[in-house]
Design a protein around this motif. Sequence first.
Motif, PDB file in Angstrom:
ATOM      1  N   HIS A  78       0.804  -1.225   0.000  1.00 19.64           N
ATOM      2  CA  HIS A  78       0.000   0.000   0.000  1.00 19.64           C
ATOM      3  C   HIS A  78       0.844   1.285   0.000  1.00 19.64           C
ATOM      4  CE1 HIS A  78      -3.433  -2.528   0.591  1.00 19.64           C
ATOM      5  NE2 HIS A  78      -3.122  -2.854   1.824  1.00 19.64           N
ATOM      6  N   ALA A  79       2.139   1.178  -0.254  1.00 19.36           N
ATOM      7  CA  ALA A  79       2.966   2.394  -0.262  1.00 19.36           C
ATOM      8  C   ALA A  79       2.505   3.364  -1.345  1.00 19.36           C
ATOM      9  CB  ALA A  79       4.435   2.036  -0.454  1.00 19.36           C
ATOM     10  N   ARG A  80       2.209   2.860  -2.522  1.00 17.97           N
ATOM     11  CA  ARG A  80       1.782   3.738  -3.616  1.00 17.97           C
ATOM     12  C   ARG A  80       0.457   4.440  -3.282  1.00 17.97           C
ATOM     13  NH1 ARG A  80       5.536   5.762  -6.498  1.00 17.97           N
ATOM     14  NH2 ARG A  80       7.027   4.220  -7.229  1.00 17.97           N
ATOM     15  N   GLU A  81      -0.458   3.706  -2.668  1.00 22.61           N
ATOM     16  CA  GLU A  81      -1.739   4.308  -2.289  1.00 22.61           C
ATOM     17  C   GLU A  81      -1.529   5.403  -1.243  1.00 22.61           C
ATOM     18  OE1 GLU A  81      -1.030   1.023  -2.665  1.00 22.61           O
ATOM     19  OE2 GLU A  81      -2.881  -0.154  -2.582  1.00 22.61           O
ATOM     20  N   ALA A  82      -0.589   5.152  -0.316  1.00 19.08           N
ATOM     21  CA  ALA A  82      -0.314   6.134   0.731  1.00 19.08           C
ATOM     22  C   ALA A  82       0.266   7.415   0.152  1.00 19.08           C
ATOM     23  CB  ALA A  82       0.648   5.543   1.761  1.00 19.08           C
ATOM     24  N   ALA A 120      -2.474   9.301  -1.657  1.00 20.51           N
ATOM     25  CA  ALA A 120      -3.408   9.950  -0.726  1.00 20.51           C
ATOM     26  C   ALA A 120      -2.818  11.251  -0.194  1.00 20.51           C
ATOM     27  CB  ALA A 120      -3.728   9.003   0.428  1.00 20.51           C
ATOM     28  N   CYS A 121      -1.508  11.253   0.038  1.00 19.89           N
ATOM     29  CA  CYS A 121      -0.834  12.479   0.499  1.00 19.89           C
ATOM     30  C   CYS A 121      -0.835  13.543  -0.592  1.00 19.89           C
ATOM     31  CB  CYS A 121       0.596  12.160   0.919  1.00 19.89           C
ATOM     32  SG  CYS A 121       0.745  11.154   2.406  1.00 19.89           S
ATOM     33  N   ARG A 122      -0.559  13.127  -1.806  1.00 17.59           N
ATOM     34  CA  ARG A 122      -0.518  14.075  -2.918  1.00 17.59           C
ATOM     35  C   ARG A 122      -1.902  14.679  -3.185  1.00 17.59           C
ATOM     36  NH1 ARG A 122       4.124  16.443  -3.389  1.00 17.59           N
ATOM     37  NH2 ARG A 122       5.853  15.129  -4.054  1.00 17.59           N
ATOM     38  N   GLU A 123      -2.932  13.886  -3.006  1.00 18.93           N
ATOM     39  CA  GLU A 123      -4.297  14.389  -3.205  1.00 18.93           C
ATOM     40  C   GLU A 123      -4.622  15.512  -2.219  1.00 18.93           C
ATOM     41  OE1 GLU A 123      -6.969  11.119  -2.909  1.00 18.93           O
ATOM     42  OE2 GLU A 123      -6.218  10.143  -4.742  1.00 18.93           O
ATOM     43  N   GLN A 124      -3.975  15.474  -1.062  1.00 21.09           N
ATOM     44  CA  GLN A 124      -4.181  16.511  -0.052  1.00 21.09           C
ATOM     45  C   GLN A 124      -3.285  17.731  -0.294  1.00 21.09           C
ATOM     46  OE1 GLN A 124      -6.451  16.465   2.461  1.00 21.09           O
ATOM     47  NE2 GLN A 124      -7.225  14.493   1.756  1.00 21.09           N
ATOM     48  N   ARG A 150       3.734  15.673  14.660  1.00 15.73           N
ATOM     49  CA  ARG A 150       2.836  14.591  15.023  1.00 15.73           C
ATOM     50  C   ARG A 150       3.347  13.313  14.369  1.00 15.73           C
ATOM     51  NH1 ARG A 150      -2.296  18.170  13.244  1.00 15.73           N
ATOM     52  NH2 ARG A 150      -0.566  19.278  12.238  1.00 15.73           N
ATOM     53  N   GLY A 151       3.252  12.205  15.088  1.00 18.00           N
ATOM     54  CA  GLY A 151       3.767  10.952  14.572  1.00 18.00           C
ATOM     55  C   GLY A 151       2.702   9.913  14.327  1.00 18.00           C
ATOM     56  N   ILE A 152       2.816   9.213  13.204  1.00 13.79           N
ATOM     57  CA  ILE A 152       1.941   8.082  12.907  1.00 13.79           C
ATOM     58  C   ILE A 152       2.798   6.823  12.945  1.00 13.79           C
ATOM     59  CG2 ILE A 152       0.429   6.981  11.219  1.00 13.79           C
ATOM     60  CD1 ILE A 152      -0.351   9.737  10.217  1.00 13.79           C
ATOM     61  N   PHE A 153       2.537   5.982  13.922  1.00  9.90           N
ATOM     62  CA  PHE A 153       3.318   4.771  14.162  1.00  9.90           C
ATOM     63  C   PHE A 153       2.753   3.626  13.333  1.00  9.90           C
ATOM     64  CE2 PHE A 153       4.057   1.089  17.232  1.00  9.90           C
ATOM     65  CZ  PHE A 153       5.359   0.864  16.796  1.00  9.90           C
ATOM     66  N   LEU A 154       3.592   3.114  12.414  1.00  8.26           N
ATOM     67  CA  LEU A 154       3.231   1.959  11.591  1.00  8.26           C
ATOM     68  C   LEU A 154       3.698   0.704  12.318  1.00  8.26           C
ATOM     69  CD1 LEU A 154       2.238   0.632   8.943  1.00  8.26           C
ATOM     70  CD2 LEU A 154       4.535   1.050   8.008  1.00  8.26           C
ATOM     71  N   ARG A 155       2.758  -0.086  12.787  1.00  7.62           N
ATOM     72  CA  ARG A 155       3.120  -1.282  13.554  1.00  7.62           C
ATOM     73  C   ARG A 155       3.668  -2.353  12.614  1.00  7.62           C
ATOM     74  NH1 ARG A 155      -1.767  -1.149  17.845  1.00  7.62           N
ATOM     75  NH2 ARG A 155      -3.001  -1.299  15.938  1.00  7.62           N
ATOM     76  N   LEU A 199      -0.357   1.001   5.476  1.00  7.89           N
ATOM     77  CA  LEU A 199      -0.211   2.359   4.958  1.00  7.89           C
ATOM     78  C   LEU A 199      -1.481   2.898   4.311  1.00  7.89           C
ATOM     79  CD1 LEU A 199       3.380   2.210   3.417  1.00  7.89           C
ATOM     80  CD2 LEU A 199       2.659   3.509   5.438  1.00  7.89           C
ATOM     81  N   ASP A 200      -2.359   2.018   3.854  1.00  7.11           N
ATOM     82  CA  ASP A 200      -3.571   2.526   3.209  1.00  7.11           C
ATOM     83  C   ASP A 200      -4.560   3.135   4.212  1.00  7.11           C
ATOM     84  OD1 ASP A 200      -4.364   0.141   4.359  1.00  7.11           O
ATOM     85  OD2 ASP A 200      -5.437  -0.599   2.588  1.00  7.11           O
ATOM     86  N   GLU A 201      -4.231   3.074   5.502  1.00 10.05           N
ATOM     87  CA  GLU A 201      -5.059   3.725   6.512  1.00 10.05           C
ATOM     88  C   GLU A 201      -4.811   5.238   6.577  1.00 10.05           C
ATOM     89  OE1 GLU A 201      -5.021   1.584  10.351  1.00 10.05           O
ATOM     90  OE2 GLU A 201      -4.112  -0.077   9.233  1.00 10.05           O
ATOM     91  N   LEU A 202      -3.771   5.706   5.920  1.00 13.19           N
ATOM     92  CA  LEU A 202      -3.457   7.134   5.972  1.00 13.19           C
ATOM     93  C   LEU A 202      -4.565   7.978   5.349  1.00 13.19           C
ATOM     94  CD1 LEU A 202       0.358   7.288   5.135  1.00 13.19           C
ATOM     95  CD2 LEU A 202      -0.740   7.542   7.370  1.00 13.19           C
ATOM     96  N   GLY A 203      -5.151   7.493   4.263  1.00 15.13           N
ATOM     97  CA  GLY A 203      -6.183   8.277   3.590  1.00 15.13           C
ATOM     98  C   GLY A 203      -7.325   8.653   4.524  1.00 15.13           C
ATOM     99  N   ALA A 204      -7.748   7.693   5.355  1.00 11.21           N
ATOM    100  CA  ALA A 204      -8.834   7.953   6.294  1.00 11.21           C
ATOM    101  C   ALA A 204      -8.426   8.969   7.352  1.00 11.21           C
ATOM    102  CB  ALA A 204      -9.277   6.645   6.960  1.00 11.21           C
ATOM    103  N   ILE A 205      -7.156   8.952   7.737  1.00 15.00           N
ATOM    104  CA  ILE A 205      -6.663   9.936   8.714  1.00 15.00           C
ATOM    105  C   ILE A 205      -6.716  11.328   8.122  1.00 15.00           C
ATOM    106  CG2 ILE A 205      -4.614  10.725   9.964  1.00 15.00           C
ATOM    107  CD1 ILE A 205      -3.881   7.786  10.388  1.00 15.00           C
ATOM    108  N   TRP A 206      -6.312  11.472   6.862  1.00 10.04           N
ATOM    109  CA  TRP A 206      -6.349  12.807   6.232  1.00 10.04           C
ATOM    110  C   TRP A 206      -7.798  13.272   6.088  1.00 10.04           C
ATOM    111  CZ3 TRP A 206      -1.946  12.795   7.738  1.00 10.04           C
ATOM    112  CH2 TRP A 206      -0.848  12.125   7.214  1.00 10.04           C
ATOM    113  N   GLU A 207      -8.709  12.353   5.855  1.00 11.80           N
ATOM    114  CA  GLU A 207     -10.115  12.742   5.728  1.00 11.80           C
ATOM    115  C   GLU A 207     -10.659  13.306   7.043  1.00 11.80           C
ATOM    116  OE1 GLU A 207     -12.413  12.095   3.056  1.00 11.80           O
ATOM    117  OE2 GLU A 207     -10.798  11.508   1.731  1.00 11.80           O
ATOM    118  N   ARG A 208     -10.139  12.758   8.172  1.00  9.51           N
ATOM    119  CA  ARG A 208     -10.651  13.158   9.488  1.00  9.51           C
ATOM    120  C   ARG A 208      -9.885  14.338  10.085  1.00  9.51           C
ATOM    121  NH1 ARG A 208     -10.084   7.548  10.563  1.00  9.51           N
ATOM    122  NH2 ARG A 208      -8.378   8.027  11.992  1.00  9.51           N
TER     123      ARG A 208
END
Length: 254
Positions: A127-131, A134-138, A219-224, A244-253
């Motif tokens: 999911h690195a490419r999706e992550a 998602a950042c670029r879209e923001q 702010r840190g996002i910890f990837l387990r 990593l594909d969970e990042l998109g939902a974080i940016w939405e919120r």
Amino acid sequence: MTKQLPVEALEKAAENLQQGRTMEVTANDTPIKAVIFDLDNTLMDRDHAFRAFSERLVRDYLGHVDETLARDIIGYLRITDADGYRDKRGFFEELTERLPWAEKPEVDDLFAYYNEHYMQEARLMKHAREAIAACREQGFRLGILTNGTYDIQYGKVRHLKLEGDFDVILTSGEAGIKKPDARIYEMILERLGTSGAETVFVGDHPVNDIWGAAQSGMRGIFLRRSFAWDNELGMKPWRTIDELDELGAIWERK
């Protein structure tokens, strides 16, 4: 299986805590303008790369050992490598003395073998490419901050075709300092043109990625991945994710 944090990283954190630099993640409503990613085991699946390299090394140099011993050697290599935090020369010096070579190689030969083959095993984290998308879209500026030599780390970036996706890429080898030294985070923030409050750090290492970045207000996002969170750090990550594909939902919120 979770891994223990390297002693060096824990000592650095303890030193800063003793000096009163405990980092607590406080509410931060500052708009996000940039995201910095760690490389190994964040954007790149280092566990896969090192295991594939180890299997190749055993196959090429130790083909005379039986399957059980070969499996044990691969496990030994993983432990001795310490998730890449082991000094490479010391690592290869130990291998020349400990492994059951048919013909013992020179340390420089193992270095050359590593440089030739390890990079070939590199692959993107799931999911690195999706992550990144998602950042670029923001509209975020993007950076990579990684410990390691310039040649090896940039070699990974180029092999993974990540160079064109990031505005700033900084290795500890070129900076002359490494995570979790506070100065290296300030260095990449300056190059990105953002403040710590405007920047999020995504990584798998509790000290080098999350705790270290918090020193500069990020702010840190910890990837387990392999490491468990260390509660003795005196802080918690801003967010915790498993993929990593969970990042998109974080940016939405956000």
